[in-house]
Scaffold this motif. Structure first.
Motif, PDB file in Angstrom:
ATOM      1  N   GLU A   1      -8.241  77.121  57.035  1.00 50.58           N
ATOM      2  CA  GLU A   1      -7.193  76.455  57.822  1.00 50.58           C
ATOM      3  C   GLU A   1      -7.700  76.234  59.252  1.00 50.58           C
ATOM      4  O   GLU A   1      -8.199  77.149  59.897  1.00 50.58           O
ATOM      5  CB  GLU A   1      -5.938  77.322  57.850  1.00 50.58           C
ATOM      6  N   PHE A   2      -7.581  75.005  59.752  1.00 50.10           N
ATOM      7  CA  PHE A   2      -8.091  74.664  61.072  1.00 50.10           C
ATOM      8  C   PHE A   2      -7.137  75.136  62.160  1.00 50.10           C
ATOM      9  O   PHE A   2      -5.934  74.835  62.119  1.00 50.10           O
ATOM     10  CB  PHE A   2      -8.271  73.144  61.183  1.00 50.10           C
TER      11      PHE A   2
ATOM     12  N   PHE B   1     -18.848  58.332  58.556  1.00 56.09           N
ATOM     13  CA  PHE B   1     -17.733  59.270  58.690  1.00 56.09           C
ATOM     14  C   PHE B   1     -16.388  58.543  58.601  1.00 56.09           C
ATOM     15  O   PHE B   1     -15.459  59.017  57.931  1.00 56.09           O
ATOM     16  CB  PHE B   1     -17.840  60.019  60.025  1.00 56.09           C
ATOM     17  N   THR B   2     -16.276  57.417  59.267  1.00 51.96           N
ATOM     18  CA  THR B   2     -15.006  56.685  59.237  1.00 51.96           C
ATOM     19  C   THR B   2     -14.759  56.034  57.874  1.00 51.96           C
ATOM     20  O   THR B   2     -13.610  55.830  57.480  1.00 51.96           O
ATOM     21  CB  THR B   2     -14.965  55.618  60.343  1.00 51.96           C
TER      22      THR B   2
ATOM     23  N   LEU C   1     -10.453  60.759  52.656  1.00 50.62           N
ATOM     24  CA  LEU C   1     -10.134  62.163  52.861  1.00 50.62           C
ATOM     25  C   LEU C   1      -9.525  62.330  54.251  1.00 50.62           C
ATOM     26  O   LEU C   1      -9.715  61.482  55.131  1.00 50.62           O
ATOM     27  CB  LEU C   1     -11.397  63.028  52.758  1.00 50.62           C
ATOM     28  N   SER C   2      -8.842  63.427  54.448  1.00 50.33           N
ATOM     29  CA  SER C   2      -8.309  63.702  55.782  1.00 50.33           C
ATOM     30  C   SER C   2      -9.456  64.004  56.737  1.00 50.33           C
ATOM     31  O   SER C   2     -10.549  64.414  56.324  1.00 50.33           O
ATOM     32  CB  SER C   2      -7.352  64.890  55.729  1.00 50.33           C
ATOM     33  N   VAL C   3      -9.203  63.801  58.024  1.00 47.28           N
ATOM     34  CA  VAL C   3     -10.226  64.091  59.032  1.00 47.28           C
ATOM     35  C   VAL C   3     -10.616  65.565  58.968  1.00 47.28           C
ATOM     36  O   VAL C   3     -11.793  65.923  59.130  1.00 47.28           O
ATOM     37  CB  VAL C   3      -9.712  63.718  60.437  1.00 47.28           C
TER      38      VAL C   3
ATOM     39  N   PHE D   1     -14.805  69.468  57.872  1.00 43.30           N
ATOM     40  CA  PHE D   1     -15.241  70.682  57.175  1.00 43.30           C
ATOM     41  C   PHE D   1     -16.517  70.412  56.383  1.00 43.30           C
ATOM     42  O   PHE D   1     -17.480  71.187  56.444  1.00 43.30           O
ATOM     43  CB  PHE D   1     -14.137  71.175  56.237  1.00 43.30           C
ATOM     44  N   ARG D   2     -16.547  69.303  55.639  1.00 42.96           N
ATOM     45  CA  ARG D   2     -17.724  68.972  54.841  1.00 42.96           C
ATOM     46  C   ARG D   2     -18.923  68.656  55.734  1.00 42.96           C
ATOM     47  O   ARG D   2     -20.061  68.970  55.402  1.00 42.96           O
ATOM     48  CB  ARG D   2     -17.424  67.793  53.908  1.00 42.96           C
TER      49      ARG D   2
END
Length: 701
Positions: free
Chosen positions: A107-108, A143-144, A162-164, A169-170
């Motif tokens: 969790e960020f 990335f975008t 995917l979510s930012v 994380f990846r």
């Protein structure tokens, strides 16, 4: 004596507090890498972040020094210090917070956002400073694409997104991200070999390779050009970097070539083309070779072993270009100041030859490349004590600093390119592009090679070598490997090797194709049609049954090696040919003109990949490689002469065409009989040309 005069090698003229800090930091960082790769134990992720943070600090603070700029203003210095501190902060964050991050199920929290965003931004800014804007733009686009604009596309390129948070994380934590496999290669292999090269340079090996080149080539026509080829080849085994080659050997060879009568832009082009070979000549090849070992799971030692003869063929191609130019312009120069050959080897050869012997012995004994490089580095110090350039504590510190400073741009690039690799791995974009290449090529290997060569040419005009290789290999290597396998299977069918499993598959997939009796070959067109009809999910079984064991591995090696060679044209393709800019600065010549000369002289970068694709140049034993090279050398000479319109004397248009066709046949053979016919044709035209050259010389006399 003032502080500038007392500064260590690599820091002269940089006696400021920042420069002294850089020296200490560089020494400690190189020493840490040697300890880590020989005796140390640390998790790969933590080692990768420390590696990045250390070189980010050096990269940020040393950037103006590397560019030869004067003292920076307070604001610029403050920004650079802030970048360095943030890089250190990212390392502290990961080392102290990794366990807690996973404990809360990834969790960020606010500081996770800060550091996982800061690390990519730092890497992209430092890459922008050293290699230009293209790599950062590609990484941002990647990335975008993962996070939002991939969902706007249609067809096979569409990615739902995917979510930012997940994308960060990846990028930060996964094996495909910034601190994953590519970063591991950077600190485990590339850094160790660059430090080894720095020790060789400080020990005087760079003087040895120059003196050896001058001793060997002093009486050859166009000799200083051959000095550049020989010295850059040997220097390339020290550094593996074209720019480092140019700046070290070019400072001597370029003025020598100009003195002999070579035009400044041609002298710069020769040095650039010859220095480009440093990235493909074992045992220390460019960073891309270590990445290739990771991508293919093939040991680096094997990659280096099969690269030796192809690399020599490349240098032969450059030398042929130098000779033709020297003959055409009647450049004759005897280097009277060149030292005797045996004296050069006796006085300065040991610090160069013994460490390389130790390196090769340990590699062949099964030691890891990193450990072998560390042991060879220690050998450099010990052997230097019996040479005329002994390494005491001061020179050892100089070598450690030089290694760190040389490694900084490469380290940041290899870590930063993980942003793009993560995007490609997450979205499956590599598989999509492989399918597209196969579709565009229609399954034809020759067309695929042309497409990849064109892509390399375009990327090479904007990207450095390593980035160009990583991008091309990620997107196109699987497709190229499959087409090489397809071409080999087609040749097996034509030769009559059609296993029972292929006959069974053909009855289902292509019942309209009539197969010949066992032991009888098919027509090439029918074999191609049969392979095209076999479903993709069954091709692996067909290849395994039709080809020798390990064929898939060898095809993958060939595909990556072809792309690796093609990507080297980044060094010689204007407008972004950094080694040509360095050489042109030494020669006081036009960088663009120098780049075009280098590109023309480095034609073997395109010829040798053809040999890898259509012949067992990488899969055969040493005698097979020598046999292929024996036909290829006259082929490369013929192609170069046809391109220049001159061999030993001027060629007319008919002779140029015949030479070009014969050369192409020898490089991409059409059978043993055709090969020998091409050799005979080459010998006849060459003999006529030699007679003409002698007549011209007699008339001039």
């Amino acid at each position: 004596m003032n502080s500038t005069e007392q500064a260590p090698r690599g820091l002269r003229g940089e006696g400021s507090l920042v420069a002294r800090f850089l020296f200490v930091a560089g020494v400690l960082l190189s020493a840490w890498h040697i300890w880590l790769n020989t005796f140390g134990v640390m998790s790969e992720l933590r080692a990768s972040i420390i590696h990045f943070a250390g070189f980010a600090v050096i990269g940020a603070l040393a950037w103006p020094i590397m560019r030869g700029e004067g003292a920076r203003g307070w604001l610029a210095l403050a920004i650079d210090i802030f970048i360095g501190l943030m890089a250190v902060g990212c390392a502290i964050y990961l080392i102290t917070g990794e366990v807690a991050f996973y404990a809360r199920a990834s969790e960020f929290l606010w500081y996770d956002w800060v550091f996982t965003i800061a690390a990519p931004l730092i890497a992209l800014e430092l890459i922008r400073r050293t290699t230009g804007i293209v790599v950062p733009i590609l990484c941002i686009l990647g990335f975008t694409y993962v996070t939002f604009w991939g969902a706007w596309l249609g067809g096979v390129l569409r990615f739902p997104g995917l979510s930012v948070e997940i994308a960060l994380f990846r990028t930060f934590y996964s094996d495909d991200g910034m601190f994953g496999n590519i970063a591991l290669i950077s600190w485990n292999l590339v850094a160790m070999f660059i430090i080894f090269g720095a020790f060789l340079q400080v020990s005087g090996a760079d003087r040895f390779v120059l003196d050896l080149g001058r001793a060997v080539a002093k009486r050859m026509q166009g000799g200083p050009g051959f000095v550049a080829v020989i010295a850059s080849a040997l220097s390339g085994t020290i550094s593996g970097s074209a720019v480092a080659n140019v700046t070290s050997t070019g400072a001597v060879t370029i003025p020598l070539m100009k003195k002999a009568g070579f035009k400044p832009h041609f002298a710069a082009g020769v040095e650039t083309a010859a220095s480009t070979g440093g990235g493909i000549l074992p045992p220390i090849m460019g960073a891309g070779a270590f990445i290739m070992a990771s991508f293919t799971a093939i040991p680096y030692l094997h990659i280096a072993a099969v690269s030796a003869i192809p690399a020599l063929v490349f240098f032969f191609g450059v030398a042929v270009g130098v000779r033709i130019h020297a003959k055409r312009h009647d450049i004759r120069f005897v280097d009277e100041e060149a030292p005797p050959l045996m004296e050069t080897v006796r006085r300065r050869g040991l610090p160069f030859l013994i460490p390389f012997s130790v390196l090769l012995y340990l590699l062949f004994s099964g030691m890891s490349p990193a450990y072998a490089a560390g042991a060879a580095t220690a050998t450099v110090v010990v052997v230097s004590w019996i040479s005329d350039t002994p390494m005491g504590p001061r020179r050892i510190l100089e070598a450690l600093y030089l290694g760190a400073r040389t490694m900084a741009p490469t380290a940041v690039l290899l870590v930063g390119i993980g942003i793009l690799i993560s995007a490609v791995a997450t979205t499956g974009l590599g598989n999509v592009f492989s399918i597209m290449i196969e579709t565009w090529a229609g399954g034809n290997l020759a067309i695929a090679l042309v497409l990849i060569a064109l892509a390399s040419l375009v990327l090479g005009a904007a990207l450095p070598v390593t980035a160009s290789y990583v991008v091309l290999a990620t997107l196109s290597a699987p497709a190229l490997a499959d087409m090489i396998l397809n071409s080999s299977a087609q040749a097996a069918f034509v030769a009559g090797n059609i296993p029972d499993i292929v006959r069974a598959v053909a009855m289902l997939a292509a019942p309209d194709i009539s197969l010949p009796p066992p032991g009888t070959g098919m027509a090439a067109a029918e074999a191609a049609r049969l392979l095209a009809a076999i479903p993709p999910d069954m091709r692996a079984q067909v290849y395994d049954a039709s080809l020798s064991s390990g064929a898939a591995m060898l095809a993958l090696l060939s595909a990556h090696m072809i792309i690796f060679w093609l990507s080297q044209d980044s060094n010689v393709t204007p407008p972004v040919c950094i080694p040509a800019y360095a050489a042109a600065a030494i020669a006081n010549a036009s960088p663009m003109a120098s780049g075009f000369v280098a590109w023309r002289l480095a034609k073997a970068l395109y010829f040798v990949p053809l040999m890898m694709a259509y012949q067992p140049f990488l899969s055969g034993d040493i005698w097979v490689q020598i046999s292929i090279a024996a036909f290829a050398l006259p082929g490369i000479y013929a192609m170069s002469a046809a391109f220049e319109g001159f061999a030993e004397a001027r060629l007319n248009i008919i002779e140029r065409v015949i030479f070009g066709v014969a050369g192409f046949v020898l490089i991409v053979p059409f059978g043993q009989m055709v090969n020998w016919i091409a050799i005979v044709v080459f010998a006849i035209i060459m003999g006529m040309n030699l007679v003409r050259a002698r007549r011209n010389s007699a008339a001039a006399a």
